[in-house]
Design an enzyme around this catalytic site. Structure first.
Site, PDB file in Angstrom:
ATOM      1  N   ASP A   1      94.254  44.931 -59.192  1.00 18.85           N
ATOM      2  CA  ASP A   1      94.191  45.234 -60.616  1.00 18.85           C
ATOM      3  C   ASP A   1      94.323  46.745 -60.816  1.00 18.85           C
ATOM      4  O   ASP A   1      93.503  47.526 -60.328  1.00 18.85           O
ATOM      5  CB  ASP A   1      92.846  44.736 -61.172  1.00 18.85           C
ATOM      6  CG  ASP A   1      92.678  45.136 -62.621  1.00 18.85           C
ATOM      7  OD1 ASP A   1      93.694  45.303 -63.325  1.00 18.85           O
ATOM      8  OD2 ASP A   1      91.523  45.304 -63.060  1.00 18.85           O
ATOM      9  N   GLY A   2      95.358  47.142 -61.530  1.00 16.53           N
ATOM     10  CA  GLY A   2      95.652  48.559 -61.720  1.00 16.53           C
ATOM     11  C   GLY A   2      94.532  49.323 -62.399  1.00 16.53           C
ATOM     12  O   GLY A   2      94.286  50.489 -62.075  1.00 16.53           O
TER      13      GLY A   2
ATOM     14  N   HIS B   1     100.442  50.024 -62.788  1.00 16.74           N
ATOM     15  CA  HIS B   1     101.194  48.775 -63.000  1.00 16.74           C
ATOM     16  C   HIS B   1     102.630  49.065 -62.549  1.00 16.74           C
ATOM     17  O   HIS B   1     103.497  49.386 -63.366  1.00 16.74           O
ATOM     18  CB  HIS B   1     101.170  48.365 -64.469  1.00 16.74           C
ATOM     19  CG  HIS B   1      99.804  48.032 -64.999  1.00 16.74           C
ATOM     20  ND1 HIS B   1      98.829  48.979 -65.195  1.00 16.74           N
ATOM     21  CD2 HIS B   1      99.257  46.838 -65.379  1.00 16.74           C
ATOM     22  CE1 HIS B   1      97.736  48.393 -65.673  1.00 16.74           C
ATOM     23  NE2 HIS B   1      97.967  47.088 -65.792  1.00 16.74           N
TER      24      HIS B   1
ATOM     25  N   HIS C   1     110.735  56.761 -68.550  1.00 19.09           N
ATOM     26  CA  HIS C   1     111.118  57.414 -67.298  1.00 19.09           C
ATOM     27  C   HIS C   1     111.606  58.840 -67.527  1.00 19.09           C
ATOM     28  O   HIS C   1     111.527  59.675 -66.615  1.00 19.09           O
ATOM     29  CB  HIS C   1     112.149  56.545 -66.563  1.00 19.09           C
ATOM     30  CG  HIS C   1     111.578  55.213 -66.144  1.00 19.09           C
ATOM     31  ND1 HIS C   1     112.305  54.046 -66.112  1.00 19.09           N
ATOM     32  CD2 HIS C   1     110.302  54.878 -65.769  1.00 19.09           C
ATOM     33  CE1 HIS C   1     111.511  53.049 -65.716  1.00 19.09           C
ATOM     34  NE2 HIS C   1     110.300  53.535 -65.510  1.00 19.09           N
TER      35      HIS C   1
ATOM     36  N   GLU D   1     100.238  46.787 -57.845  1.00 23.58           N
ATOM     37  CA  GLU D   1     100.960  45.728 -58.559  1.00 23.58           C
ATOM     38  C   GLU D   1     100.251  44.413 -58.257  1.00 23.58           C
ATOM     39  O   GLU D   1      99.849  44.157 -57.127  1.00 23.58           O
ATOM     40  CB  GLU D   1     102.438  45.701 -58.103  1.00 23.58           C
ATOM     41  CG  GLU D   1     103.256  44.529 -58.576  1.00 23.58           C
ATOM     42  CD  GLU D   1     103.286  44.346 -60.106  1.00 23.58           C
ATOM     43  OE1 GLU D   1     103.478  45.328 -60.837  1.00 23.58           O
ATOM     44  OE2 GLU D   1     103.086  43.197 -60.544  1.00 23.58           O
TER      45      GLU D   1
ATOM     46  N   ASP E   1     101.078  51.529 -67.281  1.00 19.62           N
ATOM     47  CA  ASP E   1     102.238  50.865 -67.901  1.00 19.62           C
ATOM     48  C   ASP E   1     102.084  49.340 -67.844  1.00 19.62           C
ATOM     49  O   ASP E   1     102.856  48.650 -67.180  1.00 19.62           O
ATOM     50  CB  ASP E   1     103.497  51.331 -67.131  1.00 19.62           C
ATOM     51  CG  ASP E   1     104.773  50.753 -67.713  1.00 19.62           C
ATOM     52  OD1 ASP E   1     104.775  50.350 -68.897  1.00 19.62           O
ATOM     53  OD2 ASP E   1     105.783  50.706 -66.972  1.00 19.62           O
TER      54      ASP E   1
ATOM     55  N   SER F   1     109.536  53.002 -62.140  1.00 19.64           N
ATOM     56  CA  SER F   1     108.766  54.249 -62.044  1.00 19.64           C
ATOM     57  C   SER F   1     108.422  54.644 -60.600  1.00 19.64           C
ATOM     58  O   SER F   1     108.473  55.834 -60.267  1.00 19.64           O
ATOM     59  CB  SER F   1     107.507  54.167 -62.903  1.00 19.64           C
ATOM     60  OG  SER F   1     106.793  52.969 -62.662  1.00 19.64           O
TER      61      SER F   1
HETATM   62  N1  SAM Z   1     105.828  50.775 -64.278  1.00 17.77           N
HETATM   63  C1  SAM Z   1     106.977  49.947 -63.979  1.00 17.77           C
HETATM   64  C2  SAM Z   1     108.244  50.743 -64.192  1.00 17.77           C
HETATM   65  O1  SAM Z   1     108.265  51.642 -65.055  1.00 17.77           O
HETATM   66  O2  SAM Z   1     109.195  50.496 -63.463  1.00 17.77           O
HETATM   67  C3  SAM Z   1     107.050  48.700 -64.807  1.00 17.77           C
HETATM   68  C4  SAM Z   1     105.782  47.927 -64.930  1.00 17.77           C
HETATM   69  S1  SAM Z   1     105.847  46.470 -65.898  1.00 17.77           S
HETATM   70  C5  SAM Z   1     105.980  47.059 -67.520  1.00 17.77           C
HETATM   71  C6  SAM Z   1     104.185  45.931 -65.799  1.00 17.77           C
HETATM   72  C7  SAM Z   1     103.778  45.375 -64.440  1.00 17.77           C
HETATM   73  O3  SAM Z   1     102.366  45.207 -64.397  1.00 17.77           O
HETATM   74  C8  SAM Z   1     104.364  44.026 -64.124  1.00 17.77           C
HETATM   75  O4  SAM Z   1     105.104  44.121 -62.925  1.00 17.77           O
HETATM   76  C9  SAM Z   1     103.140  43.100 -63.945  1.00 17.77           C
HETATM   77  O5  SAM Z   1     103.314  42.152 -62.916  1.00 17.77           O
HETATM   78  C10 SAM Z   1     102.072  44.089 -63.570  1.00 17.77           C
HETATM   79  N2  SAM Z   1     100.675  43.727 -63.880  1.00 17.77           N
HETATM   80  C11 SAM Z   1     100.188  42.916 -64.850  1.00 17.77           C
HETATM   81  N3  SAM Z   1      98.841  42.966 -64.876  1.00 17.77           N
HETATM   82  C12 SAM Z   1      98.458  43.838 -63.903  1.00 17.77           C
HETATM   83  C13 SAM Z   1      97.210  44.354 -63.466  1.00 17.77           C
HETATM   84  N4  SAM Z   1      96.044  43.976 -64.031  1.00 17.77           N
HETATM   85  N5  SAM Z   1      97.189  45.248 -62.462  1.00 17.77           N
HETATM   86  C14 SAM Z   1      98.350  45.665 -61.879  1.00 17.77           C
HETATM   87  N6  SAM Z   1      99.570  45.210 -62.252  1.00 17.77           N
HETATM   88  C15 SAM Z   1      99.628  44.327 -63.253  1.00 17.77           C
END
Ligand code: SAM
Length: 280
Positions: A143-144, A42, A19, A118, A164, A100
């Site tokens: 899907d991100g 993500h 961050h 998400e 992320d 984030s």
């Molecule tokens: N970026 C966030 C932050 O800095 O506050 C934290 C993200 S966390 C490390 C990863 C997130 O990705 C989780 O909430 C998880 O549910 C989500 N996730 C997992 N696979 C995903 C995908 N294919 N597409 C989008 N989100 C996904």
């Protein structure tokens, strides 16, 4: 498999590094009046309650943001990040940690746009509710990695893309490289910021050589380790790979990392690193 929940880890040393870098990139992009896109592939839940059962169970935030919060000696490079944490805790007590998306919400201007994705069925509605009244933002469940094809290039032709993933599946180490290749093909002038954990050093070395093999130039690596590399379980370090970093970022991180490391690793174990994986 969606067992990863960021609420266990919010505000830990890896979030502090991620961050800080995110905030400095946004600050640089904001120096020009022209709008830009913030794309978070993500995004997580957006807001984390630090005295929740999840956060208290690991206590990770106490060895992360808990050590910097309201420290009068914090260097100026941390101010954008810490201002986002303060904005969420107006009482002066550290109750919530901004993920984030909330850091971006705090630092972006009226003319900028926010695209958040998400996948998790519990975190997605929490995130969507955070942004109901923010007309700069669009929140999608999906899907991100797909967004790197669907949302790029942005109309404004300027932007930060934060990638992320949780890396709970080994395939994420390859998926991030493929995703960046796709995103870069569409938007070669964008700033791409990829977070990575160091659990097994070999995985990171492989990921970096795959990134080098894409032919993409201007790849900067920033890392902060609180312990030496190990083959035991657990994350010893984390880093950010930034493609097309703002020109000041390397110097800003070189200036702030020694202080951050002292707070996050009081015993002095581990290391910091700012390294051009591929220069200009
Ligand atoms: N970026 C966030 C932050 O800095 O506050 C934290 C993200 S966390 C490390 C990863 C997130 O990705 C989780 O909430 C998880 O549910 C989500 N996730 C997992 N696979 C995903 C995908 N294919 N597409 C989008 N989100 C996904």
């Amino acid at each position: 498999m969606l067992s990863y929940r960021h609420s266990f880890h919010a505000g830990n040393h890896a979030d502090v590094l991620k961050h800080t870098v995110q905030s400095l990139i946004i600050q640089s992009l904001s120096e020009k009046e022209k709008p830009f896109l913030y794309l978070d592939t993500h995004a997580g839940a957006g807001r984390y309650l630090l005295n929740s059962e999840h956060a208290e169970r690991t206590g990770e935030y106490m060895e992360g943001i808990g050590r910097l919060w309201q420290n009068p000696e914090a260097p100026e490079q941390l101010q954008p990040y810490l201002s986002a944490v303060s904005a969420l805790n107006p009482s002066g007590r550290l109750k919530y940690y901004p993920g984030s998306p909330l850091i971006a919400r705090h630092l972006l201007r009226a003319q900028d746009t926010i695209e958040l994705t998400e996948l998790h069925p519990t975190d997605y509605p929490l995130l969507r509710n955070e942004f109901l009244k923010d007309d700069r933002a669009r929140v999608a469940r999906g899907d991100g990695y797909q967004q790197l094809k669907a949302k790029l290039p942005p109309a404004a032709r300027r932007g930060l893309i934060l990638i992320d993933p949780p890396y709970e599946m080994k395939s994420d180490y390859q998926a991030v490289v493929d995703g960046i290749r796709e995103g870069y093909k569409r938007f070669a002038t964008g700033v791409f910021a990829l977070w990575y954990p160091v659990v097994l050093r070999q995985q990171i070395k492989r990921m970096l050589s795959e990134l080098q093999a894409t032919g993409i130039k201007r790849i900067l690596q920033i890392e902060l380790a609180v312990r030496p590399d190990s083959d035991q379980r657990g994350m010893t370090a984390s880093g950010m790979i930034v493609i097309n970093p703002p020109w000041k970022l390397a110097a800003e991180m070189e200036a702030v990392l020694p202080w951050l490391h002292k707070q996050l690793s009081p015993a002095g174990t581990g290391h910091t690193l700012v390294n051009w994986v591929v220069p200009e």
